[in-house]
Structures are given as C-alpha cells and as structure tokens.
Scaffold this active site. Structure first.
Site, PDB file in Angstrom:
ATOM      1  N   LYS B  80       0.850  -1.190   0.000  1.00 47.95           N
ATOM      2  CA  LYS B  80       0.000   0.000   0.000  1.00 47.95           C
ATOM      3  C   LYS B  80       0.888   1.243   0.000  1.00 47.95           C
ATOM      4  O   LYS B  80       1.914   1.274   0.704  1.00 47.95           O
ATOM      5  CB  LYS B  80      -0.883  -0.031   1.256  1.00 47.95           C
ATOM      6  CG  LYS B  80      -1.896   1.089   1.358  1.00 47.95           C
ATOM      7  CD  LYS B  80      -2.739   0.914   2.622  1.00 47.95           C
ATOM      8  CE  LYS B  80      -3.813   1.972   2.776  1.00 47.95           C
ATOM      9  NZ  LYS B  80      -4.611   1.792   3.997  1.00 47.95           N
ATOM     10  N   SER B 155      -9.546   1.622   3.227  1.00 49.62           N
ATOM     11  CA  SER B 155      -8.728   2.383   2.309  1.00 49.62           C
ATOM     12  C   SER B 155      -7.733   1.543   1.518  1.00 49.62           C
ATOM     13  O   SER B 155      -7.236   1.982   0.487  1.00 49.62           O
ATOM     14  CB  SER B 155      -7.973   3.462   3.077  1.00 49.62           C
ATOM     15  OG  SER B 155      -7.080   2.882   4.010  1.00 49.62           O
ATOM     16  N   SER B 179      -9.696  -0.631   7.436  1.00 49.26           N
ATOM     17  CA  SER B 179      -9.125  -0.441   6.093  1.00 49.26           C
ATOM     18  C   SER B 179      -8.396  -1.639   5.504  1.00 49.26           C
ATOM     19  O   SER B 179      -7.990  -1.594   4.343  1.00 49.26           O
ATOM     20  CB  SER B 179      -8.179   0.761   6.092  1.00 49.26           C
ATOM     21  OG  SER B 179      -8.912   1.957   6.038  1.00 49.26           O
TER      22      SER B 179
END
Lengths: 88, 489
Positions: B80, B155, B179
């Site tokens: 990420k 996210s 997330s």
C-alpha cells in the site's frame, strides 16, 4: 484558520454544511454518562518507553534536503517570516 | 504456467521443486498486471527494477539455502502506498506528497525484503488511508475485481483488488478503522489486522497513530499467518511496538474450533446490516457450530456510539499528524510571498476534500472550548468500549460477525461523507480497543463477495487465525476466482 487550509468561499460553504451534518451525528456522544470513566489515549500497556542513549550516524543534510521544494544545499528555504504574520 | 491466484504455500513449494523461479513468477505477475491494470487501476507505482533485483537475489538464496529460506522468498507482492520504501515514490495517494522519495524503508517492509519478498509495486488507496471505497485517492479509484464498476473498498482498496485479481498472492495494507478487513470483504480475499502494537508502524505514513496497524491481505488464512509471522515483533524505532514475544500462529491453524466459545454480538447484526449479508454470516456461524464451536449471543451496547467516538479520535490525531504537510521540507509547495499564505495555499491545493474535512473536524475537536466536549469525552467513551470488549471476552474466546454491512457498491453511489463512514461501523470498534481481527470470504450476493469477521482479545492473534482457518477449511468461498483472475487464462 487553525487547520491552515486556505478554502475559497464556495468550498467553505460546501464543507461547512458537510461538517455540520457530521458534527450533528457525532454529538450523540454527549449523551453517554462518562462521569466515572478515565480517558484512553492509547490502548497499549507501555509507559515511558526508553532506549539506550547511544549516538547513531546521522542521515545527513543531503538526504534530509533531497525532497525539499526549495533548499540552498544546507537549509530549507522559505519566504520571509514577518512579525505581523504570526498573528494572521 | 500461470501463477494467478496461487497461494504463497503453493508457490513456495513449486519454487523448491524447481518447477518455477522467482524471475518466472515475477514475469507472470507483471504480465497479468499489464492485462488487468487498465480496468483495475490498483497500482500507483510499478517497482520493476527493484523487483527484478529482488527476484535475482531470491533465486540465489533459494539455490543456496532452499530449506532455511523464508516461505516468502521469491514470491511477488505489493505494498500500500502509505508504506515507505527508500528511494521509491511514496504518495499516500495524495497530491501533497507527489514525488516524495523516502530516505528510509518501513520496518515491516524491510522484514519482508529481508525474507526475500519481490515487490512489484505500490498500491492505490484512499488519500492518507481516509476512506472506505478508494474513491478518495487523488489519482482515481481502483476497481473491484468482481465488477470493475464497483468500489474495492478502502482504504487498502488497491491491495485488496490486486490480490483478488490474482496479480500477487499477498499485499500489505493498513487498518485504522477497518481499512484492511473491509476491502478484503468486498474483494473476496482474506485481510488480517494485527493487535495494536504487534507490528511496527515505523515508516508508515501516519493517519491516526493510536489506531493504525499494518497487516496482510492474501488468498488464505494460512498465507496471512505466514506474512504476519515475518512482519510481527518488537521494533525499537516504534515506541508503541510491544516487546512481548510473538506467538507462532502456525500451530493454531490446525487446532479447529471444537469446544471454543464464540460470541455473536447482537449489535453487529442490527440495523444497517444488509439482510443478504446477515444471511451469509448466519450460514457461516452454522458451519462453525457444526465444527464444534459453541455459539453464544453477547451484547456490546456502546457499539452505537463507537462510530462517533472514532470520528472524533481519528480526525483529532490526523489533524496533528498532517500538520507536517506544510510545503517546507517535502512534497508540494505553492509558492507565495508570505509564509502563512504558502501554508494555506499548499494545503488547499495538496489535500483532497475528505482529508480537508477530517483535518478541520480534528482541529475543531481539539480546540480550546470544545476539547472537553468532544476529544476528552471521546477518549472516555473509548475506555467504555474497550471495557465492554474485555468483559465479553471473559465468557467467550472470540467474536464473529459480518465485516461490512453491505457488498461492494457502485462508484459514486455514496456521495455523502456520513453514509461512507457507516461502512466501518462493525470494524472500527476493534481499532478503538486495539484488538486483532480478520475478514474471510463467507459467500456471495449476486456474484459479489461477503466477509465474515473474527475478533479476539489483544495479543490473541493466533486465536483469530484458529477460528478463521477452521471456517476456511470447511468451505471453499476463498478459492472462488474473480472474473479478473480468470483474465489470465
């Protein structure tokens, strides 16, 4: 102003309405009786974490400045800070 | 032979049997990425050169030490884009960090690199990890591998999407209010959020420091446990990192749930949970019961105020953490004659709407006059939420519930911030209490995945794996391939 985000008028109006809705929702928190409760800032049990005071080689100015929008090779460069701006 | 949707365990065995090489796995991942990326948009940066070097080094390690090499050695993966990699652009999906190349690598990432991981790229996410749909990315949202018109969740949407699409067998994400677990649920993969303090946050771009935790998204519970075992453990560079020894999750994987007491929180099945999702999760509970688990309804009454608590604490911490983006030392700068104007213009131009809302909300909650009513009150309610979990865990060993109230929704469907916040209503209480949690696939509604959440007491990460793996061994939802994974054929 505390958030240091320069919004234009249209943005201020739009975000103002959105924040009002959010604040209206989260205000239900006021109804919880917390008189007997202490605060939790973090869930870990660790307190006063210390480490040995041993010097390590620094990363150096060049590495620190590599991402700077403006520098003179030794310092970050910004516009002049004037006394009257501190209160702005 | 394609590596699409093969697990870490399968790939590690093939590498050791000489049936493939790290370079071939990398080539396969890159080829599949090229095929699906135009629709998926899961990546912000490709790290081809780094990956090629890592694949070469992994091949050497496997040739010289096949038995002692980590199971992750030579396996492609993704990160990420909130995790720093030295010299590799790291943006947190924000314009304010465009072009930022960190001078150091995050500890969790370094541990994977030391184990021989091959990093193919940095994945898309909501800006500064604030969001539940990936639509808050400054660079455009990633799609869902089951239907690219729908959101992958957030996210860590790009990480979930690329694993679900079979490009890489695992990726790292971060979980501040759900997330990792929520996008895992929406993309039909497994997502694990460790106990707060288990994985070092050093080198993670901070959103809400008392809630953030790094964890894996993968194709199976077993694979999540493998990655967790490598990234977990004390790091002197993160003072909230816990020094206690990490329990090896492997033995727990085979333990089953016979005799285990599983709590079913009434409030996690209440209003707002889609009836179809509830049905899938109830079926999953029957599966666990058939394995010998003893189900017991429990109550967590403060669940209804957990969302409000979270949306004071997380923005408060974010407003402080994001004060550093001022145009002075890194990232975007909007030049202005005066310093104050430079701050104002830089942050106005660099932050997206959701980040602006949260910074303002947090600043407000922390400001004198409102501090007691909002921030202090939220911290007290946080105590209550953690105490309710502790009390429930006196009578049950783990909790089971839905992960997300709904399946993946259509892009643009939730344009109201508050309705977006509701996505995390059953995941964020665990962050407030610092608990470990996982989401595992437990069914489909109209060909869209549903996730089962398992939560356990702090530092009982192995218990989470135990329950989730018992469920996974009895079902095959996790093995169902998304349409984009089949695009490799």
């Amino acid at each position: 102003m505390l958030a240091r985000i320069g919004l234009d008028e249209a943005e201020t109006a739009r975000i103002g309405v959105e924040l009002e809705k959010i604040l209206d929702h989260i205000s239900r928190l006021q109804q919880v009786d917390t008189s007997a409760l202490t605060e939790t800032a973090q869930v870990g049990e660790l307190v006063n974490v210390m480490r040995d005071d041993v010097p390590e080689p620094p990363r150096g100015a060049a590495a620190a400045l590599r991402n700077a929008p403006r520098s003179d090779g030794h310092h970050f460069v910004v516009g002049a800070i004037q006394a009257n701006e501190l209160d702005a | 032979m394609s590596s699409t949707r093969s697990s870490i365990t399968e790939l590690a065995a093939r590498l050791r049997a000489g049936k493939t090489t790290p370079q071939q796995l990398l080539a396969g991942a890159m080829a599949h990425q090229k095929r699906v990326e135009p629709q998926l948009h899961a990546y912000l940066t490709s790290t081809t050169e780094l990956a090629e070097q890592q694949a070469e080094a992994a091949a050497l390690t496997l040739a010289e030490h096949p038995d002692s090499a980590s199971p992750l050695c030579g396996i492609p993966m993704a990160l990420k884009d909130v995790l720093c990699v030295q010299g590799v652009e790291t943006t947190a999906s924000s314009k304010v960090l465009t072009g930022f190349r960190p001078p150091y690598t995050a500890t969790a990432v370094q541990r994977l690199f030391d184990a021989g991981a091959v990093c193919v790229g940095k994945t898309n996410c909501d800006e500064f990890a604030m969001g539940s749909s990936n639509e808050n990315s400054a660079f455009g949202a990633a799609g869902n591998p089951w239907d690219v018109e729908r959101v992958p969740g957030g996210s860590s949407g790009g990480s979930a999407a690329t694993v679900g699409a079979g490009v890489v067998p695992y990726a790292l994400g971060t979980d501040t209010g759900g997330s990792i677990r929520q996008p895992a649920s929406l993309c039909g993969v497994v997502g694990f959020k460790p106990t707060y303090g288990r994985v070092s946050r050093y080198g993670l771009i901070a959103f809400a420091s008392s809630l953030d935790q790094i964890g894996p998204l993968a194709l199976s519970v077993e694979d999540c446990a493998l990655v967790f075992a490598v990234i977990a453990g004390h790091d002197p560079r993160d003072s909230t990192s816990d020094p206690s020894p990490v329990e090896d999750p492997q033995p727990a994987l085979g333990r089953g749930v016979d005799g285990l007491r599983l709590g079913v929180p009434r409030e996690y099945f209440g209003a707002g949970i889609d009836a179809g999702v509830r049905g899938c999760v109830e079926d999953a509970l029957h599966v666990l019961e058939a394995q010998g688990a003893r189900l017991r309804e429990v109550s967590l009454p403060s669940t209804e105020v957990a969302l409000s608590t979270y949306y004071i604490i997380a923005p408060a911490e974010c407003s402080s953490n994001l004060a550093r983006y001022d145009g002075v030392r890194f990232g975007l700068r909007e030049e202005q004659p005066s310093l104050t104007d430079m701050y104002l213009r830089t942050r106005a131009a660099g932050f997206g709407d959701e980040v602006k809302r949260r910074v303002m909300l947090g600043t407000y909650a922390l400001s004198s006059g409102y501090y007691d009513a909002y921030y202090r009150q939220a911290q007290k309610v946080r105590t209550l939420i953690a105490a309710e979990f502790a009390s429930v865990f006196e009578s049950v060993d783990a909790l089971v519930s839905p992960t997300s109230p709904t399946v993946a929704f259509t892009m643009g469907e939730r344009d109201d911030p508050l309705s977006m916040y509701m996505c995390d209503v059953v995941t964020l209480p665990a962050n407030l209490a610092g608990l470990p949690g996982i989401s595992v696939p437990c069914g489909f509604i109209d060909s869209l995945p549903v996730g089962l959440q398992v939560l356990a007491p702090r530092f009982q990460d192995a218990r989470v794996f135990q329950v989730a793996n018992a469920y996974q061994r009895a079902t095959d939802w996790h093995a169902t391939r998304s349409p984009l994974a089949d695009a490799a054929a």
